[in-house]
Design a protein around this motif. Structure first.
Motif, PDB file in Angstrom:
ATOM      1  N   LEU A  66      43.330  -9.641  19.936  1.00 45.58           N
ATOM      2  CA  LEU A  66      43.508  -8.439  20.099  1.00 45.58           C
ATOM      3  C   LEU A  66      44.310  -8.522  21.636  1.00 45.58           C
ATOM      4  CD1 LEU A  66      40.207  -6.358  19.451  1.00 45.58           C
ATOM      5  CD2 LEU A  66      42.824  -6.561  18.249  1.00 45.58           C
ATOM      6  N   ASP A  67      45.309  -7.752  21.917  1.00 38.81           N
ATOM      7  CA  ASP A  67      45.453  -6.955  23.638  1.00 38.81           C
ATOM      8  C   ASP A  67      44.823  -6.887  24.238  1.00 38.81           C
ATOM      9  OD1 ASP A  67      47.711  -9.109  23.232  1.00 38.81           O
ATOM     10  OD2 ASP A  67      48.769  -7.412  21.481  1.00 38.81           O
ATOM     11  N   LEU A  68      44.446  -5.478  23.522  1.00 45.30           N
ATOM     12  CA  LEU A  68      43.747  -4.546  24.503  1.00 45.30           C
ATOM     13  C   LEU A  68      42.430  -4.225  22.905  1.00 45.30           C
ATOM     14  CD1 LEU A  68      44.757  -0.749  23.957  1.00 45.30           C
ATOM     15  CD2 LEU A  68      46.843  -2.955  24.046  1.00 45.30           C
ATOM     16  N   VAL A  69      41.043  -3.129  24.005  1.00 46.84           N
ATOM     17  CA  VAL A  69      40.581  -2.244  23.190  1.00 46.84           C
ATOM     18  C   VAL A  69      40.395  -1.091  23.203  1.00 46.84           C
ATOM     19  CG1 VAL A  69      39.298  -4.361  22.135  1.00 46.84           C
ATOM     20  CG2 VAL A  69      38.825  -3.083  24.485  1.00 46.84           C
ATOM     21  N   ALA A  70      40.453   0.368  22.967  1.00 51.00           N
ATOM     22  CA  ALA A  70      39.817   1.078  22.952  1.00 51.00           C
ATOM     23  C   ALA A  70      38.853   1.318  22.704  1.00 51.00           C
ATOM     24  CB  ALA A  70      40.691   2.288  22.404  1.00 51.00           C
ATOM     25  N   VAL A  71      37.799   1.748  23.772  1.00 49.38           N
ATOM     26  CA  VAL A  71      36.353   1.941  23.544  1.00 49.38           C
ATOM     27  C   VAL A  71      35.892   3.345  23.237  1.00 49.38           C
ATOM     28  CG1 VAL A  71      33.888   1.202  24.536  1.00 49.38           C
ATOM     29  CG2 VAL A  71      35.344   0.135  25.047  1.00 49.38           C
ATOM     30  N   LEU A  72      35.558   3.542  22.647  1.00 54.77           N
ATOM     31  CA  LEU A  72      35.765   5.025  21.457  1.00 54.77           C
ATOM     32  C   LEU A  72      34.303   4.500  21.007  1.00 54.77           C
ATOM     33  CD1 LEU A  72      39.027   5.065  19.407  1.00 54.77           C
ATOM     34  CD2 LEU A  72      38.989   5.499  21.858  1.00 54.77           C
ATOM     35  N   SER A  73      32.925   4.786  21.385  1.00 53.24           N
ATOM     36  CA  SER A  73      32.201   4.081  20.695  1.00 53.24           C
ATOM     37  C   SER A  73      30.982   5.785  21.563  1.00 53.24           C
ATOM     38  CB  SER A  73      31.623   3.279  21.313  1.00 53.24           C
ATOM     39  OG  SER A  73      31.803   2.551  21.925  1.00 53.24           O
ATOM     40  N   THR A  74      29.666   5.781  21.194  1.00 46.29           N
ATOM     41  CA  THR A  74      28.919   6.195  21.980  1.00 46.29           C
ATOM     42  C   THR A  74      28.826   6.098  23.157  1.00 46.29           C
ATOM     43  OG1 THR A  74      27.335   4.386  21.040  1.00 46.29           O
ATOM     44  CG2 THR A  74      27.225   6.893  19.667  1.00 46.29           C
ATOM     45  N   LEU A  93      40.981   0.521  27.541  1.00 41.79           N
ATOM     46  CA  LEU A  93      41.149   2.157  27.283  1.00 41.79           C
ATOM     47  C   LEU A  93      39.766   2.960  26.762  1.00 41.79           C
ATOM     48  CD1 LEU A  93      43.307   4.177  25.994  1.00 41.79           C
ATOM     49  CD2 LEU A  93      40.711   5.225  25.942  1.00 41.79           C
ATOM     50  N   CYS A  94      39.071   3.669  28.118  1.00 38.84           N
ATOM     51  CA  CYS A  94      37.634   4.015  27.815  1.00 38.84           C
ATOM     52  C   CYS A  94      37.291   5.147  27.896  1.00 38.84           C
ATOM     53  CB  CYS A  94      36.372   2.737  28.746  1.00 38.84           C
ATOM     54  SG  CYS A  94      34.540   3.669  28.509  1.00 38.84           S
ATOM     55  N   GLU A  95      36.965   5.915  26.801  1.00 37.16           N
ATOM     56  CA  GLU A  95      36.467   6.879  26.558  1.00 37.16           C
ATOM     57  C   GLU A  95      35.967   7.576  27.597  1.00 37.16           C
ATOM     58  OE1 GLU A  95      37.215   9.880  25.542  1.00 37.16           O
ATOM     59  OE2 GLU A  95      39.186  10.079  24.324  1.00 37.16           O
ATOM     60  N   LYS A  96      35.953   8.830  28.059  1.00 38.48           N
ATOM     61  CA  LYS A  96      35.117   9.680  28.807  1.00 38.48           C
ATOM     62  C   LYS A  96      33.644  10.109  28.332  1.00 38.48           C
ATOM     63  CE  LYS A  96      34.431  13.435  27.170  1.00 38.48           C
ATOM     64  NZ  LYS A  96      33.729  14.252  26.250  1.00 38.48           N
ATOM     65  N   PRO A  97      32.388  10.368  29.029  1.00 36.49           N
ATOM     66  CA  PRO A  97      32.789  10.025  30.521  1.00 36.49           C
ATOM     67  C   PRO A  97      32.475   8.414  30.785  1.00 36.49           C
ATOM     68  CG  PRO A  97      30.588  10.538  29.591  1.00 36.49           C
ATOM     69  CD  PRO A  97      31.574  10.948  27.981  1.00 36.49           C
ATOM     70  N   ILE A  98      32.631   7.756  31.900  1.00 32.92           N
ATOM     71  CA  ILE A  98      32.662   6.499  31.707  1.00 32.92           C
ATOM     72  C   ILE A  98      32.000   5.699  31.185  1.00 32.92           C
ATOM     73  CG2 ILE A  98      32.660   5.722  33.882  1.00 32.92           C
ATOM     74  CD1 ILE A  98      34.905   4.108  34.566  1.00 32.92           C
ATOM     75  N   ALA A  99      30.582   6.326  31.917  1.00 30.08           N
ATOM     76  CA  ALA A  99      29.268   5.932  31.536  1.00 30.08           C
ATOM     77  C   ALA A  99      28.137   6.666  31.866  1.00 30.08           C
ATOM     78  CB  ALA A  99      29.254   4.519  32.115  1.00 30.08           C
ATOM     79  N   ILE A 100      26.518   6.665  31.710  1.00 28.50           N
ATOM     80  CA  ILE A 100      25.700   7.252  31.970  1.00 28.50           C
ATOM     81  C   ILE A 100      25.136   7.350  33.050  1.00 28.50           C
ATOM     82  CG2 ILE A 100      25.287   8.058  29.174  1.00 28.50           C
ATOM     83  CD1 ILE A 100      23.098   5.618  29.752  1.00 28.50           C
ATOM     84  N   TYR A 121      40.799   4.637  32.726  1.00 30.62           N
ATOM     85  CA  TYR A 121      40.198   5.673  32.754  1.00 30.62           C
ATOM     86  C   TYR A 121      40.644   7.021  31.607  1.00 30.62           C
ATOM     87  CZ  TYR A 121      36.489   9.392  33.149  1.00 30.62           C
ATOM     88  OH  TYR A 121      36.044  10.555  32.661  1.00 30.62           O
ATOM     89  N   GLY A 122      40.248   7.618  30.243  1.00 26.17           N
ATOM     90  CA  GLY A 122      40.744   8.095  29.007  1.00 26.17           C
ATOM     91  C   GLY A 122      40.670   9.283  29.129  1.00 26.17           C
ATOM     92  N   SER A 123      41.190  10.122  30.275  1.00 34.70           N
ATOM     93  CA  SER A 123      40.870  11.396  30.714  1.00 34.70           C
ATOM     94  C   SER A 123      41.832  11.656  30.382  1.00 34.70           C
ATOM     95  CB  SER A 123      41.287  11.259  32.518  1.00 34.70           C
ATOM     96  OG  SER A 123      41.391  13.226  32.944  1.00 34.70           O
ATOM     97  N   SER A 124      41.791  12.168  28.577  1.00 32.82           N
ATOM     98  CA  SER A 124      43.621  12.616  27.875  1.00 32.82           C
ATOM     99  C   SER A 124      43.494  13.939  27.745  1.00 32.82           C
ATOM    100  CB  SER A 124      42.365  12.727  26.715  1.00 32.82           C
ATOM    101  OG  SER A 124      40.902  13.833  26.611  1.00 32.82           O
ATOM    102  N   TYR A 125      42.627  14.865  29.442  1.00 26.86           N
ATOM    103  CA  TYR A 125      43.608  15.970  29.081  1.00 26.86           C
ATOM    104  C   TYR A 125      44.908  15.717  30.558  1.00 26.86           C
ATOM    105  CZ  TYR A 125      39.809  19.616  27.360  1.00 26.86           C
ATOM    106  OH  TYR A 125      38.815  20.441  26.311  1.00 26.86           O
TER     107      TYR A 125
END
Ligand SMILES: NC(=O)c1ccc[n+]([C@@H]2O[C@H](COP(=O)([O-])OP(=O)(O)OC[C@H]3O[C@@H](n4cnc5c(N)ncnc54)[C@H](O)[C@@H]3O)[C@@H](O)[C@H]2O)c1
Length: 369
Positions: A66-74, A93-100, A121-125
């Motif tokens: 891979l070159d990159l990952v999208a983190v879309l997990s819990t 690329l990491c989905e929101k919220p960044i972490a807990i 940071y995946g701030s898609s808005y």
């Protein structure tokens, strides 16, 4: 021609579907692998979208080139997934919220910095066309000085119909609640409000839902350095008072016209995503129907519908991925730094803290967005 960047997805649940649909037509990337511990789900998604399925993302990172990952997990898994990708030299690329927790966010940011990989940071808005256009108008001074930004989401089917995100996303007792609540959804607004007006949050107060607890109404107030106020109110364990066609209420025909059958096909239909964001300024106001892809401007000249360009939902996920791909190709900083995700989390956790202390929580200066 430069070959497309090879992308792996970590987590293949609901949002992964939206990402994959949003990536359609992007030639700068190719999703070659995806991992989810639900092996059946991974196999189904892999067959549908033409990528190699894995049940363990660590195996995928080791084998899929891979070159990159999208983190879309819990949400609770974001930190370990980002750290593992960074250690292998992969951009993220990491989905929101960044972490807990802020500690987790710091560890993720540190791992990406140490390994020299980019972290979007995946701030898609920020990539929704009417939101981006609203920012352009605000920054051009179209509504004067912004005084207030608000979003309210009320409505569901009572406590029995309430759907908690679950302890697999947010550990019990910590911040949590539904996907329309403060930490999981409100964090979008906490990120875009300062970005829209170019002023950082200086203090917060509020009340937030805990994971696994009996649902309650949530709110958050944000004070900005400019003097503006941001306000969020959420409760989807009650019943909505929205009326049919309210998504276009200010635009569609009047009730009289509808009753008299004079409305024809002009508006009035129920919007699938009637949610809206309101921005009030000294010389005008904006109403952003972020998912219905509509933008309205009110000034002393009247109400106008502002044309927006770009792909609506789920196009924001494609635009987000394209933005990361461009920053990798051009070796420039990402458009939304991970620190913006940390800042948004800090603000939301501040609202939770204010619930315990009964006092407003001040944020240190230093907004990165
Ligand atoms: N940007 C947006 O508009 C938007 C919308 C919805 C969700 N989200 C975010 O996306 C993320 C995922 O949300 P969702 O709605 O898809 O949740 P979901 O529960 O539907 O899916 C999460 C998936 O992660 C998988 N998973 C759990 N542990 C894993 C691991 N160790 N490795 C790989 N996969 C693992 C689960 O099996 C599940 O399939 C959350 O951070 C959520 O806040 C963002």
């Amino acid at each position: 021609m430069t070959p497309p960047l090879r992308v792996g997805l970590i987590g293949l649940g609901n949002v992964a579907l939206a990402h994959l649909e949003g990536y359609r037509g992007l030639d700068q990337i190719q999703v070659v692998a995806g991992a989810d511990p639900r092996a059946d789900r991974a196999a189904m998604m892999g067959a549908r979208y033409g990528f190699a399925p894995f049940s363990d993302y660590r195996t995928m990172l080791a084998e899929a080139r891979l070159d990159l990952v999208a983190v879309l997990s819990t949400v609770v898994t974001h930190r370990e997934a980002v750290e593992a990708a960074a250690e292998r030299g992969l951009h993220v690329l990491c989905e929101k919220p960044i972490a807990i927790s802020l500690d987790d966010a710091d560890r993720m940011i540190d791992a990406c910095r140490r390994h020299g990989v980019k972290f979007l940071y995946g701030s898609s808005y920020r990539f929704l066309p009417p939101v981006a256009k609203a920012r352009e108008l605000i920054r051009a001074g179209t509504i004067g000085e912004v005084r207030l930004l608000t979003e309210t989401f009320i409505g569901g089917h009572g406590p029995a119909g309430y759907h908690d995100m679950g302890t697999h996303h947010y550990p019990a007792g910590g911040p949590g609640g539904s996907g329309n609540g403060l930490v999981d959804h409100g964090i979008h607004l906490v990120d875009i409000f300062p970005w829209l007006i170019g002023s950082e949050i200086t203090a917060v107060s509020g009340r937030g839902q805990r994971s696994g607890a009996t649902p309650m109404a949530e709110y958050m107030a944000m004070e900005f350095r400019s003097g503006a106020l941001g306000h969020l109110v959420y409760d989807d364990a009650t019943w909505s008072t929205d009326l049919p066609s309210e998504g276009l209420f200010s635009w569609g025909p009047t009730w009289d016209q509808m009753a008299a059958g004079e409305a024809g096909d002009r508006g009035g239909q129920w919007q699938q995503h009637p949610g809206s964001i309101r921005v009030y300024g000294s010389e005008g106001a904006l109403r952003i129907f972020h998912y219905a892809n509509l933008l309205f401007l009110r000034t002393k000249a009247g109400i106008t519908q502002v044309p927006v360009s770009g792909r609506p939902m789920p196009g924001q996920f494609g635009a987000e991925m394209a933005s990361l791909a461009a920053s990798i190709r051009e070796d420039r900083p990402v458009d939304i730094p991970a620190e913006a995700g940390r800042r948004a989390l800090e603000a939301v956790l501040g609202a939770y803290r204010s619930m315990e202390t009964g006092e407003r929580v001040r944020l240190e200066p230093g907004s990165p967005s």
